[in-house]
Scaffold this motif. Structure first.
Motif, PDB file in Angstrom:
ATOM      1  N   LEU A  22       0.666  -1.693   0.096  1.00  0.00           N
ATOM      2  CA  LEU A  22       0.040   0.348   0.064  1.00  0.00           C
ATOM      3  C   LEU A  22       1.052   1.406   0.018  1.00  0.00           C
ATOM      4  CD1 LEU A  22      -2.668   1.445   0.075  1.00  0.00           C
ATOM      5  CD2 LEU A  22      -3.692   0.847   2.596  1.00  0.00           C
ATOM      6  N   PRO A  23       1.953   1.211   0.791  1.00  0.00           N
ATOM      7  CA  PRO A  23       2.926   2.315   0.673  1.00  0.00           C
ATOM      8  C   PRO A  23       3.172   2.999  -0.583  1.00  0.00           C
ATOM      9  CG  PRO A  23       2.990   1.438   3.101  1.00  0.00           C
ATOM     10  CD  PRO A  23       2.411   0.472   1.987  1.00  0.00           C
ATOM     11  N   LEU A  24       3.274   1.964  -1.912  1.00  0.00           N
ATOM     12  CA  LEU A  24       4.155   1.659  -2.703  1.00  0.00           C
ATOM     13  C   LEU A  24       3.399   2.482  -3.564  1.00  0.00           C
ATOM     14  CD1 LEU A  24       5.901  -0.315  -1.479  1.00  0.00           C
ATOM     15  CD2 LEU A  24       7.268   0.110  -3.406  1.00  0.00           C
ATOM     16  N   ILE A  25       2.266   1.816  -3.807  1.00  0.00           N
ATOM     17  CA  ILE A  25       0.691   2.404  -4.402  1.00  0.00           C
ATOM     18  C   ILE A  25       0.294   3.414  -4.238  1.00  0.00           C
ATOM     19  CG2 ILE A  25      -2.197   1.585  -4.793  1.00  0.00           C
ATOM     20  CD1 ILE A  25      -1.521  -1.347  -4.257  1.00  0.00           C
ATOM     21  N   LEU A  26       0.069   3.795  -3.696  1.00  0.00           N
ATOM     22  CA  LEU A  26      -0.169   5.475  -2.828  1.00  0.00           C
ATOM     23  C   LEU A  26       1.166   5.918  -3.368  1.00  0.00           C
ATOM     24  CD1 LEU A  26      -1.355   5.258   1.154  1.00  0.00           C
ATOM     25  CD2 LEU A  26      -2.825   5.855  -1.003  1.00  0.00           C
ATOM     26  N   GLY A  27       2.034   5.847  -3.083  1.00  0.00           N
ATOM     27  CA  GLY A  27       3.145   6.722  -4.445  1.00  0.00           C
ATOM     28  C   GLY A  27       2.818   7.105  -4.941  1.00  0.00           C
ATOM     29  N   GLN A  28       2.185   5.886  -5.952  1.00  0.00           N
ATOM     30  CA  GLN A  28       2.141   6.216  -7.111  1.00  0.00           C
ATOM     31  C   GLN A  28       0.904   7.599  -7.360  1.00  0.00           C
ATOM     32  OE1 GLN A  28       1.440   1.991  -9.160  1.00  0.00           O
ATOM     33  NE2 GLN A  28       3.076   1.377  -7.928  1.00  0.00           N
ATOM     34  N   LEU A  29       0.356   7.990  -6.598  1.00  0.00           N
ATOM     35  CA  LEU A  29      -0.788   9.609  -6.792  1.00  0.00           C
ATOM     36  C   LEU A  29      -0.336   9.976  -7.572  1.00  0.00           C
ATOM     37  CD1 LEU A  29      -3.834   9.297  -5.888  1.00  0.00           C
ATOM     38  CD2 LEU A  29      -2.888  10.547  -4.271  1.00  0.00           C
ATOM     39  N   GLN A  30      -0.641  10.230  -9.011  1.00  0.00           N
ATOM     40  CA  GLN A  30      -0.937  11.533  -9.161  1.00  0.00           C
ATOM     41  C   GLN A  30      -1.304  12.824  -8.936  1.00  0.00           C
ATOM     42  OE1 GLN A  30      -1.878   9.149 -13.057  1.00  0.00           O
ATOM     43  NE2 GLN A  30       0.440   9.801 -14.638  1.00  0.00           N
ATOM     44  N   VAL A  31      -0.655  13.702  -8.448  1.00  0.00           N
ATOM     45  CA  VAL A  31      -1.483  14.783  -7.849  1.00  0.00           C
ATOM     46  C   VAL A  31      -1.955  16.427  -8.473  1.00  0.00           C
ATOM     47  CG1 VAL A  31      -0.515  16.388  -6.455  1.00  0.00           C
ATOM     48  CG2 VAL A  31       0.536  14.304  -5.956  1.00  0.00           C
ATOM     49  N   LEU A  32      -2.970  15.760  -8.751  1.00  0.00           N
ATOM     50  CA  LEU A  32      -4.252  17.217  -8.973  1.00  0.00           C
ATOM     51  C   LEU A  32      -4.142  18.111  -7.611  1.00  0.00           C
ATOM     52  CD1 LEU A  32      -7.279  14.414  -9.358  1.00  0.00           C
ATOM     53  CD2 LEU A  32      -5.284  14.728 -11.488  1.00  0.00           C
ATOM     54  N   PRO A  33      -4.224  19.516  -9.057  1.00  0.00           N
ATOM     55  CA  PRO A  33      -4.120  21.054  -8.647  1.00  0.00           C
ATOM     56  C   PRO A  33      -5.250  20.993  -8.041  1.00  0.00           C
ATOM     57  CG  PRO A  33      -3.951  21.004 -10.684  1.00  0.00           C
ATOM     58  CD  PRO A  33      -4.017  20.187 -10.575  1.00  0.00           C
ATOM     59  N   LYS A  34      -5.596  21.506  -6.216  1.00  0.00           N
ATOM     60  CA  LYS A  34      -6.563  21.692  -5.742  1.00  0.00           C
ATOM     61  C   LYS A  34      -7.403  23.271  -5.997  1.00  0.00           C
ATOM     62  CE  LYS A  34      -9.411  22.666  -1.189  1.00  0.00           C
ATOM     63  NZ  LYS A  34      -9.079  22.192   0.073  1.00  0.00           N
ATOM     64  N   HIS A  35      -6.577  23.875  -6.390  1.00  0.00           N
ATOM     65  CA  HIS A  35      -6.887  25.253  -6.934  1.00  0.00           C
ATOM     66  C   HIS A  35      -7.561  25.465  -8.600  1.00  0.00           C
ATOM     67  CE1 HIS A  35      -2.853  24.954  -8.408  1.00  0.00           C
ATOM     68  NE2 HIS A  35      -3.317  26.538  -9.320  1.00  0.00           N
ATOM     69  N   TRP A  36      -6.904  24.171  -9.171  1.00  0.00           N
ATOM     70  CA  TRP A  36      -7.833  24.712 -11.380  1.00  0.00           C
ATOM     71  C   TRP A  36      -9.143  23.738 -10.651  1.00  0.00           C
ATOM     72  CZ3 TRP A  36      -8.895  21.379 -15.338  1.00  0.00           C
ATOM     73  CH2 TRP A  36      -8.577  21.658 -15.862  1.00  0.00           C
ATOM     74  N   TRP A  37      -9.143  22.936 -10.402  1.00  0.00           N
ATOM     75  CA  TRP A  37     -10.196  22.236  -9.781  1.00  0.00           C
ATOM     76  C   TRP A  37     -11.976  22.455  -9.370  1.00  0.00           C
ATOM     77  CZ3 TRP A  37     -11.095  18.443 -13.822  1.00  0.00           C
ATOM     78  CH2 TRP A  37     -10.817  17.762 -14.143  1.00  0.00           C
ATOM     79  N   ALA A  38     -11.217  23.236  -8.343  1.00  0.00           N
ATOM     80  CA  ALA A  38     -12.838  24.009  -7.843  1.00  0.00           C
ATOM     81  C   ALA A  38     -13.046  25.208  -8.984  1.00  0.00           C
ATOM     82  CB  ALA A  38     -11.740  25.523  -6.894  1.00  0.00           C
ATOM     83  N   SER A  39     -13.046  25.302 -10.017  1.00  0.00           N
ATOM     84  CA  SER A  39     -14.402  26.112 -10.812  1.00  0.00           C
ATOM     85  C   SER A  39     -14.007  24.801 -11.800  1.00  0.00           C
ATOM     86  CB  SER A  39     -13.581  27.727 -11.136  1.00  0.00           C
ATOM     87  OG  SER A  39     -12.192  26.877 -12.258  1.00  0.00           O
ATOM     88  N   ARG A  40     -13.985  23.765 -11.879  1.00  0.00           N
ATOM     89  CA  ARG A  40     -14.547  22.638 -12.825  1.00  0.00           C
ATOM     90  C   ARG A  40     -15.391  21.286 -12.497  1.00  0.00           C
ATOM     91  NH1 ARG A  40     -10.298  25.476 -13.777  1.00  0.00           N
ATOM     92  NH2 ARG A  40      -9.148  26.356 -15.863  1.00  0.00           N
TER      93      ARG A  40
END
Length: 609
Positions: free
Chosen positions: A182-200
């Motif tokens: 699980l720690p390695l799986i979570l490391g593969q998380l592609q991080v999205l910009p919260k501020h950009w998605w706030a209006s979408r």
């Protein structure tokens, strides 16, 4: 549903975790705590040229079309936008299961595997210059669970909560301590910009180019037909050890073609640069042309050390006709691999005989004492052959005459209540055993047609239904098929994705990889046991147990695999001296000669200019 904790309870939990034993934060994660190949002060990977020149263009093919830039939701046909986003860690293709820090500068995993903490690099930035923070990680995780593809709920099922401890520290707490992957799986998380998605609206398809933090961004596109990615010149991670020598092309252009045959002709005409070939016939005969004979492009088989997984024709168990294992086994007996290998495949393929083919996790002997300890409690729920026989697909003499397989198939079908009536295999109600094969690949039909003939000789009607890619994807998601061709790839360290493949909890989720609709409590227990394996030896033993249980369930007609990457490419590129074990390393290549120079063929577009 996982939500960030910002309450008194979360604070008390943090105090409790402080007493858990832990090592100092590390630069890399490995599955069982073994030392990674590269030390903390490494400068670059061995399979790159750290001084590779930047510049030039890489032209690649896409198949079919696309209608979305959001691959995280179970809608539409999305472009692969992996190069746009950075993940918390970078998975090394030169090691079985090791990840090095990318967005996360350091990783802090509890010694008892109760949590993992990622400490973000303060230099990490999205493409608009906004800093990547722990809040972005929390937002990404929760959004994927709430609005993303159902597979994420299975993939992250053992996460109890995610907490942004401060601006750059994010912690994932686990429901139990047995899921070492699980720690390695979570490391593969592609991080999205919260501020950009706030209006979408994340849940909807969109052709608005998304914002990420990765080495490329979408610069231009023609909906459904092409995409142009451009290298981010001031990418925040360009000088990190995990990035040096990679992502050398200034531009990556993707042009979409109706099918693989059209794409092959386009490759030979010089319309794109690198073609990963999946057809043995095309690999052996399809590339002959003046450009090949003149040495303008080459074909190379690069060793592939990845497990091959399972490729096969999958039965949809949601159909009543396929719920009897004898019917499934009978149909599988009528696929003549040896004839196909000789007449169609040029002897290039090996027969798939395991869900973990091409690896030590394949069950190729009778269960030993350690495996029996896993299997015995499930004896009444598993096929008896699991304990007494090694599974092997039927073998013919390659002549195309399969009398023995046909006799056995007829016997199984009569045991299942079928009979021959007017040259048709019919059930107790006089209904012919018939089913549809859903397909979108033109070159696969030549393999299915001999299978169809063998079925017809036993009175079974197989109809081949060819559709376009969009229809195919939609029908798979809605489970509107009888049989289709499917691949379940495997890594060297299988884990949580097995829930997505075989577990009852994924059977009804639209878009899950449990295409067969498998619901079996014994399989569920074997999957859970594999995920919780606490050593490599235990992992292999659990994989053997799961493998033989799946094989004897006859859920697929096993096909074939090849243990090389078959790559054709125009001679425009430089390549490192070393190729990684588990990839062919395209992103480590660089351009040495621009496309369209005098030794390249003239394309119609160039003639027009």
């Amino acid at each position: 549903m996982t939500t960030p904790l910002r309450t008194l309870g979360a604070g008390l939990l943090l105090l409790g975790l402080a007493s858990v034993g832990q090592a100092a934060p590390q630069h890399a994660l490995t599955l069982y705590g073994e030392a990674p190949k590269y030390p903390a002060n490494f400068k670059h990977f061995a399979y790159v040229n750290p001084d590779a020149p930047k510049g030039g263009t890489l032209r690649q093919p896409g198949t079919g079309s696309y209608d979305s830039f959001n691959p995280f939701i179970p809608k539409g046909n999305a472009v692969d936008v992996g190069l746009i986003y950075d993940s918390l860690t970078y998975h090394s293709p030169d090691e079985p299961m090791t990840e090095y820090g990318l967005l996360a500068e350091k990783i802090d995993k509890a010694d008892d595997n109760s949590y993992v903490r990622f400490i973000l690099n303060p230099k990490a930035r999205f493409h608009d210059g906004t800093q990547v923070t722990a809040d972005d990680v929390v937002f990404t995780f929760n959004t994927l669970l709430e609005k993303g593809d159902p597979m994420y709920r299975h993939y992250y099922a053992d996460v109890a909560q995610v907490v942004a401890e401060d601006k750059l520290r994010v912690r994932f707490d686990f429901k139990h301590k047995e899921n070492r992957e699980l720690p390695l799986i979570l490391g593969q998380l592609q991080v999205l910009p919260k501020h950009w998605w706030a209006s979408r609206d994340f849940s909807k398809n969109s052709l608005e180019p998304p914002m990420g933090s990765g080495p490329y961004q979408i610069a231009k596109f023609n909906p459904g037909s092409s995409v142009r990615l451009e290298r981010v010149k001031d990418w925040w991670a360009k000088d990190l050890p995990v990035s040096r020598g990679l992502y050398n092309f200034d531009v990556i252009e993707i042009e979409y073609y109706r099918d693989t045959q059209v794409a092959l002709e386009a490759f030979k005409a010089g319309r794109f640069d690198v073609n990963l070939e999946y057809s043995a016939k095309d690999w052996n005969t399809g590339y002959d042309c003046p450009a090949k004979r003149n040495g303008q492009f080459v074909q190379e088989a690069i060793p592939n050390h990845n497990p091959a997984g399972m490729q096969g024709y999958v039965f949809n168990l949601r159909r009543a006709k396929f719920q009897d294992v004898r019917v499934r086994e009978a149909i599988a007996l009528l696929f003549d691999f040896e004839w196909a290998s000789k007449q169609l495949f040029y002897g290039a393929y090996k027969r798939t005989n395991s869900y973990f083919a091409n690896s030590d996790m394949a069950a190729r002997e009778l269960p030993d004492a350690a495996e029996l300890k896993i299997l015995e409690p499930l004896r009444k729920e598993l096929p008896p052959q699991v304990f007494t026989e090694v599974f092997n697909p039927p073998v013919s003499d390659g002549s195309g005459i399969i009398r023995e397989q046909s006799r056995r198939a007829y016997q199984l079908l009569t045991e299942a209540g079928y009979r021959i009536e007017n040259d048709k295999m019919v059930d107790a109600n006089g209904q012919q055993l018939s089913f549809e094969f859903l397909n979108f690949q033109a070159n696969l039909e030549r393999v299915i047609l001999p299978f169809k003939r063998n079925l017809a000789e036993l009175g079974i009607d197989l109809q081949i239904r060819r559709v376009d890619v969009s229809q195919y994807v939609n029908r798979l998601r809605s489970r509107d098929f009888d049989m289709t061709s499917a691949i379940w790839p495997q890594s060297n360290s299988p884990g949580n994705e097995q829930r997505e493949f075989w577990h009852s909890s994924s059977a009804d989720n639209p878009g899950s990889r449990n295409l067969m609709g498998l619901r079996d409590p014994a399989i569920d227990k074997l999957v859970d046991g594999l995920i919780r394996a606490d050593s490599r030896k235990a992992l292999v033993t659990h994989a053997h147990a799961l493998d033989r249980a799946l094989l004897w369930g006859h859920y697929v007609v096993p096909n074939y695999y090849v243990d090389t990457w078959r790559v054709a490419y125009w001679k425009r590129f430089g390549r490192p001296a070393v190729t990684p074990l588990y990839d062919y390393g395209l992103m480590s290549w660089w351009e040495e000669r621009p496309a369209g120079t005098p030794t390249d063929p003239v394309t119609p577009a160039q003639e027009a200019n």
